[in-house]
Design a protein around this motif. Structure first.
Motif, PDB file in Angstrom:
ATOM      1  N   ARG A  24       0.828  -1.208   0.000  1.00 30.98           N
ATOM      2  CA  ARG A  24       0.000   0.000   0.000  1.00 30.98           C
ATOM      3  C   ARG A  24       0.864   1.260   0.000  1.00 30.98           C
ATOM      4  N   SER A  25       1.937   1.232   0.777  1.00 30.74           N
ATOM      5  CA  SER A  25       2.855   2.368   0.823  1.00 30.74           C
ATOM      6  C   SER A  25       3.568   2.546  -0.516  1.00 30.74           C
ATOM      7  N   PHE A  26       3.967   1.428  -1.107  1.00 31.14           N
ATOM      8  CA  PHE A  26       4.692   1.459  -2.377  1.00 31.14           C
ATOM      9  C   PHE A  26       3.825   2.039  -3.484  1.00 31.14           C
ATOM     10  N   LYS A  54       1.435   4.199  -3.181  1.00 31.09           N
ATOM     11  CA  LYS A  54       1.281   5.644  -2.985  1.00 31.09           C
ATOM     12  C   LYS A  54       2.511   6.420  -3.437  1.00 31.09           C
ATOM     13  N   THR A  55       3.700   5.839  -3.235  1.00 31.08           N
ATOM     14  CA  THR A  55       4.939   6.578  -3.526  1.00 31.08           C
ATOM     15  C   THR A  55       5.535   6.257  -4.895  1.00 31.08           C
ATOM     16  N   ASP A  56       5.243   5.052  -5.413  1.00 26.69           N
ATOM     17  CA  ASP A  56       5.870   4.658  -6.683  1.00 26.69           C
ATOM     18  C   ASP A  56       4.977   3.654  -7.398  1.00 26.69           C
TER      19      ASP A  56
END
Length: 260
Positions: free
Chosen positions: A107-109, A111-113
């Protein structure tokens, strides 16, 4: 890249002489009404065993890629198909999640990439498509990229077509676990709206599959009063018949191309 490292771990396992239904260090996705982390076991009927045995020689270890909206019907069908053919089973979304460090990391990945995440999906399919004797349950992202569709041409692609309202009920009522890349939640109507958007984005990719196994068609052909009456075995038996038809057509084309 973590995806490449994980793929290197998969190769020796797939090369083992005794196929299993799923990679041991990857947990199978929870099925509807079944949250066990152990490998799903199936009691194969004689009819299913015979049909799988009939087509295996012509299949020659060709990989099978199941596409379509993520649902327990699709994942159950993929796992039973692998069991019947004595293939390995992989869920491409689960492999990506494992490679990137889990659901929260995914989920973080995203959002950022997002591009990096999509590249990871492609790398997983690249590695899996280069192997043999696999049934791959491919995520929705797999059909939204031309490169991914090209990779799946290394095997046979099958669209498991399940009505969206059934999938929405699974998510809301049965707590079906979706991959981390799909943030679907809310009431039934909200979930159905979100699924419809995913379907519209993916429909053209689904349509490139070599064949389609539609739940509604099977229910009609078998004379079932409701779609819920269609079993996983019904789905897999129909899939095996379609694969057999495709292999027979391929064989006829090859014979027709031979010089006299």
């Amino acid at each position: 890249m973590k995806v490449v490292q994980l793929a290197q771990q998969l190769r020796p396992l797939v090369g083992h002489s005794r196929p299993t239904t799923i990679c041991h260090h990857l947990k199978p996705r929870a099925l509807a009404n079944n949250n066990h982390d152990s490998i799903t076991q199936f009691d194969l009927s004689l009819t299913l065993k015979r049909k799988a045995a009939e087509i295996s020689p012509d299949l020659k270890g060709t990989c099978l890629f199941l596409v379509g909206i993520n649902s327990s019907i699709k994942s159950n069908s993929a796992q039973l198909l692998a069991e019947a053919l004595r293939y390995y089973y992989f869920d491409s979304d689960s492999v990506v999640e494992e490679a990137l460090g889990g659901k929260d990391a995914v989920r973080s990945f995203i959002k950022t990439d997002l591009k990096g995440f999509r590249d990871s999906e492609t790398e997983v399919l690249k590695q899996l498509s280069s192997m043999g004797r696999l049934v791959v349950c491919a995520g929705n992202g797999a059909v939204q990229c031309a490169a991914n569709l090209a990779l799946m041409r290394h095997g046979i692609s099958i669209w498991i077509d399940v009505p969206l309202d059934m999938v929405a009920k699974q998510i809301v009522l049965e707590n079906f676990q979706l991959p981390a890349a799909e943030t679907i939640n809310g009431s039934y109507s909200e979930v159905l709206t979100q699924l419809t958007a995913i379907y519209e984005d993916s429909r053209n990719g689904y349509a490139t599959a070599d064949t389609t196994i539609a739940l509604q068609n099977i229910a009609s052909r078998l004379g079932y009063d409701t779609l819920d009456a269609v079993t996983t075995e019904d789905m897999v038996l129909e899939t095996l018949k379609e694969v057999e038809r495709l292999m027979r057509a391929k064989k006829l084309m090859e014979e027709a191309a031979r010089p006299f």
